[in-house]
Design an enzyme around this catalytic site. Sequence first.
Site, PDB file in Angstrom:
ATOM      1  N   GLY A 253       7.059 105.010   2.308  1.00 22.84           N
ATOM      2  CA  GLY A 253       6.803 106.555   2.843  1.00 22.84           C
ATOM      3  C   GLY A 253       7.775 107.535   3.062  1.00 22.84           C
ATOM      4  N   GLY A 297       8.961 104.321  -3.239  1.00 24.24           N
ATOM      5  CA  GLY A 297       8.726 104.860  -4.227  1.00 24.24           C
ATOM      6  C   GLY A 297      10.575 105.938  -3.801  1.00 24.24           C
ATOM      7  NE  ARG A 298       8.660 111.501  -0.903  1.00 21.34           N
ATOM      8  CZ  ARG A 298       8.513 112.299  -1.131  1.00 21.34           C
ATOM      9  NH1 ARG A 298       9.333 113.164  -2.055  1.00 21.34           N
ATOM     10  NH2 ARG A 298       7.396 112.668  -1.024  1.00 21.34           N
ATOM     11  NE  ARG A 335       8.416 116.373  -4.507  1.00 20.38           N
ATOM     12  CZ  ARG A 335       9.700 116.828  -3.515  1.00 20.38           C
ATOM     13  NH1 ARG A 335      10.377 117.567  -3.036  1.00 20.38           N
ATOM     14  NH2 ARG A 335       8.828 116.806  -2.100  1.00 20.38           N
ATOM     15  CE1 TYR A 339       2.671 117.951  -3.113  1.00 22.18           C
ATOM     16  CE2 TYR A 339       4.812 117.110  -3.306  1.00 22.18           C
ATOM     17  CZ  TYR A 339       3.399 116.776  -3.209  1.00 22.18           C
ATOM     18  OH  TYR A 339       3.083 115.963  -3.750  1.00 22.18           O
ATOM     19  CB  CYS A 366       4.517 132.829 -17.415  1.00 20.22           C
ATOM     20  SG  CYS A 366       5.341 132.675 -18.954  1.00 20.22           S
TER      21      CYS A 366
HETATM   22  C1  LIG Z   1       2.916 106.840  -3.553  1.00 21.17           C
HETATM   23  C2  LIG Z   1       2.469 105.070  -3.057  1.00 21.17           C
HETATM   24  C3  LIG Z   1       3.633 104.603  -2.298  1.00 21.17           C
HETATM   25  C4  LIG Z   1       4.732 105.131  -2.471  1.00 21.17           C
HETATM   26  O1  LIG Z   1       5.799 105.789  -1.324  1.00 21.17           O
HETATM   27  P1  LIG Z   1       7.074 106.888  -0.872  1.00 21.17           P
HETATM   28  O2  LIG Z   1       6.852 107.762  -0.183  1.00 21.17           O
HETATM   29  O3  LIG Z   1       7.687 107.000  -2.860  1.00 21.17           O
HETATM   30  O4  LIG Z   1       7.770 106.151  -0.772  1.00 21.17           O
HETATM   31  C5  LIG Z   1       3.346 102.988  -1.847  1.00 21.17           C
HETATM   32  N1  LIG Z   1       2.475 102.530  -1.593  1.00 21.17           N
HETATM   33  C6  LIG Z   1       1.522 103.125  -1.997  1.00 21.17           C
HETATM   34  C7  LIG Z   1       0.471 102.948  -1.904  1.00 21.17           C
HETATM   35  C8  LIG Z   1       1.953 104.445  -2.611  1.00 21.17           C
HETATM   36  O5  LIG Z   1       0.811 105.495  -3.232  1.00 21.17           O
END
Ligand SMILES: *Cc1c(COP(=O)(O)O)cnc(C)c1O
Length: 449
Positions: A253, A297-298, A335, A339, A366
Amino acid sequence: MQNTVNQSIMPVTTKIKDNGHLEIGGCDVVELAEKYGTPLYVFDEETIRKCCRQYKEAFSSYSNISTLFASKAFMTQAICAILKDEGFGLDVVSGGEIYTASSANFPMERCYFNGNNKSSEELELAIETGVGRITVDNFFEMELLNSIAQSKNIQVDVILRITPGIECHTHEYIQTGHLDSKFGFDMTQVDEAIELIQERYHNLNLKGLHGHLGSQIFETYVYSDLVEIVVAEFARIRDKFGIVLEEMNLGGGLGVQYISEDDPPSIYEIADVILTALKQNLAKYDLSEPKIVVEPGRSIVSNAGVTLYTVGSSKQVPEGKKYVAVDGGMADNPRPAMYQAKYYGIIANKANEKPAETVTIAGRYCESGDILINDAELPETEPGDIICIFCTGAYNYSMSSNYNRVPKPAGIIVQEGQSDVIIKRETYQDLISLDVIPERLKKNNCSVR
Ligand SMILES: *Cc1c(COP(=O)(O)O)cnc(C)c1O
């Protein structure tokens, strides 16, 4: 504290050459656009690896830590190879992600399988490929997973996903830790889940708890709140059930800088907040150190990625905006439309020129909502210019579509002046490769009546 890669919009290797061209990973970006075509996803390997190392270093004072990459942010076989090399595991959320990791010879015991509605086929695939942990999200899944494990006569290591009841101030579509989230067990359901595992689901081994707060988080205190809640829960479970849980998964996150106004904390700050809260709360409840799992992730891939587009048409609304259209848009980067996400972009072949006009960078799809950047300050734009939009490494390719039957862009990775394809550009042939015309429609000649 030292800055980390999630705190700057551009990849760490970004430079401006004497000829005014943007350079990333030692490669002239304008030449990359010529060689591979546009739209083009470009990933800077050094930025990804540097970020992985910053995570490792940030948590290095804690001995029992696992770092995972949440692969839904960007999943291909090449990224698996890099993360394997950096000693990361993977958070996977589908059969397709499991299959990709396994096909790339990723060490599957380092994978954690998350998701609120995993199918039995996906759970079976996870078991067959040797995924290390399955995060059980709800009662239905617990029963399903146990019956699969029972039929195979094996034990499955699970962690329980809980909803810690923490709201973070991010877009509501990417919050997950608040009470009425679709993910995980409500805190009031944890006891029932544990009782079921103890009494009925004998093929499940409960290893720990999992709490993920959401995405693009800028506040550090939510992580200390999360640690406090999860540690208290560990203590409560020990006291009530005599079970000492081994593993605490704190999710991902951490936010990134998309535009200059964004001010995310560094990876070091986040690690510090987590480890400080952990130490305090473990001492408070007299618990020994569990294994900590973090799964960003991000923040691992976002700042490493840019997307290149070619400028085509433009439109000056009389007394209004100027639209400059590029050859991609909402299908390669959903995105902004989804968002209201904001991005920063420049003209890669005029990187040393001063802004001369304010334009809206529009996509080619479109939908009127297909706008990549509102009010971008750019040098004078001309057809053929290469626009580089930064920080597109996460949730762009992985959320891309074939809307309007446009083939998906290619993806390349750059490193010390070398560029390599990691995702081939789709062809028209690829687009129709799964289409089937039923015989009866062929026979009827499908004439318009
Ligand atoms: C999406 C997700 C992450 C990663 O979130 P980021 O904001 O991309 O860092 C980690 N754990 C779980 C369970 C997720 O669903």
